[in-house]
Enzyme design. Structure first.
Site, PDB file in Angstrom:
ATOM      1  N   GLN A  78       8.501 -50.453 -36.496  1.00 43.33           N
ATOM      2  CA  GLN A  78       7.994 -51.527 -36.473  1.00 43.33           C
ATOM      3  C   GLN A  78       6.233 -51.400 -36.205  1.00 43.33           C
ATOM      4  OE1 GLN A  78       9.600 -54.231 -33.866  1.00 43.33           O
ATOM      5  NE2 GLN A  78       8.736 -55.680 -34.289  1.00 43.33           N
ATOM      6  N   PHE A  79       5.167 -51.387 -37.001  1.00 46.75           N
ATOM      7  CA  PHE A  79       3.668 -51.473 -37.256  1.00 46.75           C
ATOM      8  C   PHE A  79       3.439 -52.476 -36.317  1.00 46.75           C
ATOM      9  CE2 PHE A  79       4.232 -54.193 -40.606  1.00 46.75           C
ATOM     10  CZ  PHE A  79       2.714 -54.956 -41.191  1.00 46.75           C
ATOM     11  N   THR A  80       4.133 -53.532 -36.176  1.00 47.36           N
ATOM     12  CA  THR A  80       3.365 -55.095 -35.930  1.00 47.36           C
ATOM     13  C   THR A  80       3.379 -55.074 -34.290  1.00 47.36           C
ATOM     14  OG1 THR A  80       6.246 -55.982 -35.838  1.00 47.36           O
ATOM     15  CG2 THR A  80       4.540 -56.763 -37.157  1.00 47.36           C
TER      16      THR A  80
END
Length: 145
Positions: A78-80
């Site tokens: 999850q790059f967020t």
């Protein structure tokens, strides 16, 4: 490298209406990779996660790890987790590593977590996923290295 760990009674990941991962008691791990992350961060956080005492013992104290309770894990990239929303209204993700750097490190973290004895399933890197989480407690832990 950033982890958001949730103790779950069950969790699953669905891609294109197909369930690709499903566990009962264990950990749902959201994993973000940043610039400069590498083997050192992956190894440290895999060991820390495997041995993190966030499950309750017979007295209701959080004294047990996922290994102790024979739980499982799902790791979802999850790059967020690297969102920067300090300015404006649209988060910036420039602190997140590019996919060609992040994907192998996600795989390496999963491999290391498995090597510590945690049965581990995965999401699908880069896919739009529906993640179902039954947070138990709730217990949510943020780890960063």
């Amino acid at each position: 490298m950033r982890l958001l760990i949730q103790r779950v009674s069950q969790a699953s990941v669905t891609v294109n209406e197909q369930t690709i991962s499903q566990i009962g008691n264990g950990l749902l791990i959201l994993l973000g990779i940043g610039h400069g992350d590498g083997e050192e961060q992956a190894a440290f956080l895999a060991e820390k996660t495997a041995n993190l005492r966030i499950f309750e013992d017979e007295q209701g104290k959080t004294n047990l790890s996922v290994l102790d309770v024979k739980g499982e894990a799902i790791v979802v990239s999850q790059f967020t987790l690297y969102a920067d929303a300090r300015k404006g209204r649209r988060p910036s993700f420039t602190d997140a590593a590019l996919p060609e750097v992040a994907s192998p490190l996600v795989d390496r973290f999963i491999e290391l977590l498995r090597s510590h004895g945690v049965p581990t399933q995965t999401g699908q890197f880069g896919a739009h996923m529906k993640v179902e989480i039954h947070n138990d407690g709730p217990v949510t832990i943020w780890l960063e290295k």
